[in-house]
Design an enzyme around this catalytic site. Sequence first.
Site, PDB file in Angstrom:
ATOM      1  N   HIS A  80     -69.213 -26.246  15.928  1.00 20.24           N
ATOM      2  CA  HIS A  80     -70.829 -25.883  16.160  1.00 20.24           C
ATOM      3  C   HIS A  80     -71.479 -25.328  14.757  1.00 20.24           C
ATOM      4  O   HIS A  80     -72.451 -25.261  14.732  1.00 20.24           O
ATOM      5  CB  HIS A  80     -70.330 -24.340  16.895  1.00 20.24           C
ATOM      6  CG  HIS A  80     -71.577 -23.516  16.990  1.00 20.24           C
ATOM      7  ND1 HIS A  80     -72.446 -23.903  18.265  1.00 20.24           N
ATOM      8  CD2 HIS A  80     -71.960 -22.469  16.468  1.00 20.24           C
ATOM      9  CE1 HIS A  80     -73.405 -22.815  18.002  1.00 20.24           C
ATOM     10  NE2 HIS A  80     -73.247 -21.853  17.168  1.00 20.24           N
ATOM     11  N   GLU A  81     -70.740 -24.665  13.849  1.00 20.20           N
ATOM     12  CA  GLU A  81     -71.234 -24.129  12.456  1.00 20.20           C
ATOM     13  C   GLU A  81     -71.861 -25.532  11.873  1.00 20.20           C
ATOM     14  O   GLU A  81     -72.691 -25.317  11.143  1.00 20.20           O
ATOM     15  CB  GLU A  81     -70.228 -23.508  11.885  1.00 20.20           C
ATOM     16  CG  GLU A  81     -69.616 -22.346  12.593  1.00 20.20           C
ATOM     17  CD  GLU A  81     -70.899 -21.428  12.965  1.00 20.20           C
ATOM     18  OE1 GLU A  81     -72.139 -21.417  12.516  1.00 20.20           O
ATOM     19  OE2 GLU A  81     -70.582 -20.676  14.083  1.00 20.20           O
ATOM     20  N   HIS A 140     -75.290 -26.380  12.938  1.00 18.36           N
ATOM     21  CA  HIS A 140     -76.203 -25.646  12.257  1.00 18.36           C
ATOM     22  C   HIS A 140     -76.526 -26.500  10.889  1.00 18.36           C
ATOM     23  O   HIS A 140     -77.627 -26.570  10.664  1.00 18.36           O
ATOM     24  CB  HIS A 140     -75.892 -24.299  11.945  1.00 18.36           C
ATOM     25  CG  HIS A 140     -75.899 -23.150  13.268  1.00 18.36           C
ATOM     26  ND1 HIS A 140     -76.757 -23.292  13.940  1.00 18.36           N
ATOM     27  CD2 HIS A 140     -74.997 -22.485  13.881  1.00 18.36           C
ATOM     28  CE1 HIS A 140     -76.674 -22.414  15.267  1.00 18.36           C
ATOM     29  NE2 HIS A 140     -75.502 -22.043  14.987  1.00 18.36           N
ATOM     30  N   HIS A 194     -80.148 -27.729   9.780  1.00 17.92           N
ATOM     31  CA  HIS A 194     -80.886 -27.426   8.396  1.00 17.92           C
ATOM     32  C   HIS A 194     -81.390 -28.629   7.805  1.00 17.92           C
ATOM     33  O   HIS A 194     -82.394 -28.680   7.152  1.00 17.92           O
ATOM     34  CB  HIS A 194     -79.895 -26.563   7.727  1.00 17.92           C
ATOM     35  CG  HIS A 194     -80.568 -25.927   6.447  1.00 17.92           C
ATOM     36  ND1 HIS A 194     -79.806 -25.823   5.453  1.00 17.92           N
ATOM     37  CD2 HIS A 194     -81.989 -25.707   6.294  1.00 17.92           C
ATOM     38  CE1 HIS A 194     -80.592 -25.356   4.430  1.00 17.92           C
ATOM     39  NE2 HIS A 194     -81.888 -25.378   4.853  1.00 17.92           N
TER      40      HIS A 194
END
Length: 250
Positions: free
Chosen positions: A118-119, A122, A126
């Site tokens: 999940h991270e 991100h 980005h």
Amino acid sequence: MTFLTAMGYYGYGYPRYGFGFYWDPTLILVVIGALISMWASGRVQSTFNRYSRVGSRSGMTGAETARRILDSQGLYDVQIRSVRGNLTDHYDPRTRTVNLSQSVYGSTSVASVGVAAHECGHAVQHAQQYAPLNIRSALVPIANIGTNLSWPIIIIGLLLGMSPFLRLGILLFSLGVLFQLVTLPVEFNASSRAVTLLDRLGILQGEEVDGAKKVLKAAALTYVAAAAGTILQLLRMVILFGGRNNRDNN
């Protein structure tokens, strides 16, 4: 007892009880928000704990999962770090680092792999300039200022009896609500990317993917709860202060 009763700002038609206390019916909104938050927090903790006891067949740790996903997306310069705390995992766009909590970094569980992915979602957002993420990043300083100043300005408005200050306070708090709403698509999209990559890269298989979905779905509920809580707080502000000028003129 709310600030209004403590400072003597009565006259809202609320029933009065002994010792000069007034029952503020808008407190039910605070209670509802707190209950939603507690339910969401308990749900994510229980789901994470359940799947933290299920090891992935690949045997990859959270850190190894993150590195595999980042490299598959050409993000070789994004670093992976271990941070203290429980479920303190986050991606920092300023330093381009995926920060994994100790319970995720070295664990091979389905839950840890899902959170790590999940991270990384991100990080991919980005890199691809995902619009909602850019909007959320731009809102961070504005939302922080708005939420920090909203109540002081409302208190000044009450003390001075100036309704423009009350409306300004409500407007500033609304910035925090906007931030919470923009956060929702960012988090849902990161989870969707994570599940897709875990499946496509073969890091998780079959029911393991379903387990990761459940963990990330439970985690998403905390953001939904946060948004609901701020909306309820805003509604309470509007009820208490939004029409004050009209009430005072009647």
